[in-house]
Design a protein around this motif. Structure first.
Motif, PDB file in Angstrom:
ATOM      1  N   PHE A  62       0.884  -1.155   0.000  1.00 33.09           N
ATOM      2  CA  PHE A  62       0.000   0.000   0.000  1.00 33.09           C
ATOM      3  C   PHE A  62       0.926   1.210   0.000  1.00 33.09           C
ATOM      4  N   VAL A  75       1.587   5.265  -0.347  1.00 34.78           N
ATOM      5  CA  VAL A  75       0.951   6.578  -0.227  1.00 34.78           C
ATOM      6  C   VAL A  75       2.009   7.637  -0.506  1.00 34.78           C
ATOM      7  N   ILE A 105      -1.542  -1.224  -3.946  1.00 31.89           N
ATOM      8  CA  ILE A 105      -2.545  -0.167  -3.911  1.00 31.89           C
ATOM      9  C   ILE A 105      -1.792   1.149  -3.881  1.00 31.89           C
ATOM     10  N   GLN A 113      -2.297   5.087  -3.502  1.00 30.88           N
ATOM     11  CA  GLN A 113      -3.342   5.975  -2.990  1.00 30.88           C
ATOM     12  C   GLN A 113      -3.026   7.426  -3.288  1.00 30.88           C
ATOM     13  N   SER A 143      -4.542  11.529  -2.676  1.00 35.23           N
ATOM     14  CA  SER A 143      -4.808  12.307  -1.465  1.00 35.23           C
ATOM     15  C   SER A 143      -6.266  12.768  -1.467  1.00 35.23           C
ATOM     16  N   ASP A 159      -5.822  15.279  -7.365  1.00 37.94           N
ATOM     17  CA  ASP A 159      -4.570  14.629  -7.746  1.00 37.94           C
ATOM     18  C   ASP A 159      -4.505  14.428  -9.247  1.00 37.94           C
ATOM     19  N   ASN A 199      -3.939  -1.453  -8.000  1.00 39.78           N
ATOM     20  CA  ASN A 199      -5.156  -0.713  -7.665  1.00 39.78           C
ATOM     21  C   ASN A 199      -4.804   0.742  -7.436  1.00 39.78           C
ATOM     22  N   ILE A 200      -5.582   1.642  -8.001  1.00 43.00           N
ATOM     23  CA  ILE A 200      -5.369   3.085  -7.780  1.00 43.00           C
ATOM     24  C   ILE A 200      -6.595   3.616  -7.063  1.00 43.00           C
ATOM     25  N   GLN A 201      -6.354   4.205  -5.888  1.00 41.48           N
ATOM     26  CA  GLN A 201      -7.433   4.815  -5.096  1.00 41.48           C
ATOM     27  C   GLN A 201      -7.221   6.325  -5.154  1.00 41.48           C
ATOM     28  N   LEU A 257      -9.273   8.734  -4.163  1.00 46.49           N
ATOM     29  CA  LEU A 257      -9.879   9.418  -3.005  1.00 46.49           C
ATOM     30  C   LEU A 257     -10.647  10.649  -3.442  1.00 46.49           C
ATOM     31  N   ASP A 283      -9.955  14.600  -9.352  1.00 48.00           N
ATOM     32  CA  ASP A 283      -8.747  13.884  -9.774  1.00 48.00           C
ATOM     33  C   ASP A 283      -8.703  13.697 -11.279  1.00 48.00           C
TER      34      ASP A 283
END
Length: 173
Positions: A76, A78, A118, A120, A122, A126, A163-165, A167, A171
């Motif tokens: 994961f 960030v 993953i 992530q 912000s 983004d 996986n791209i989150q 948020l 974006d």
């Protein structure tokens, strides 16, 4: 060191040369960090971590590029939304048990490989891009790179899922 408590942290500041850094957590409170400096032909220094809850690397003042490599089953990542080369890697083992987290700063080339990753964004707006790039500098754009607000993450070694989150925010993916 000693018995683990919520505040045990290992922090490493590398040299002014290009560094190759490998991070390999083995449990929630242990792992190893190997540093080859200078990256080409330099000696390797190994750090065995035990009884810590967090690790940090600051790859300050490089000549060209510092590379941080982590190969884990599940990662994961960030990236910092504002500062290039800064972020956090949190991982689990194959049984989804949490492993020692690592924060990094001043790392120009983050290489992550394993089974699933993953990435992530912000809560703000983004820009996230996936492309083939030449991070290795060998003239061939053959690394799969995810850039979050300019932060490059080399995910070439992921066989299964990226996986791209994104948020919150507006974006661009």
């Amino acid at each position: 060191g000693g018995a683990s408590s919520a505040g045990d942290r290992f922090s490493l500041v590398t040299t002014g040369a290009d560094d190759d850094i490998t991070f390999a957590p083995s449990s929630e409170t242990s792992g190893t960090i190997d540093v080859v400096s200078p990256a080409v032909g330099g000696p390797m220094t190994s750090y065995a971590l035990a009884g810590v809850e967090a690790a940090a690397i600051d790859a300050k003042s490089e000549f060209t590029v510092d590379t941080l490599t982590s190969s884990l089953a599940q990662s994961f990542v960030v990236p910092d939304p504002f500062v290039l080369g800064r972020g956090t890697i949190q991982s689990t083992d194959v049984n989804l048990n949490p492993l020692l987290p690592l924060s990094y700063d001043d790392v120009e080339n983050l290489v992550i490989s394993g089974t699933d990753v993953i990435i992530q964004g912000s809560p703000a707006s983004d820009e996230i891009r996936v492309s083939l790039e030449d991070l290795a500098g060998d003239g061939s754009a053959d690394q799969v790179v995810v850039r979050v607000n300019g932060n490059p993450i080399d995910v070439t070694g992921y066989a299964a899922t990226i996986n791209i989150q994104a948020l919150g925010g507006d974006d661009f993916v």
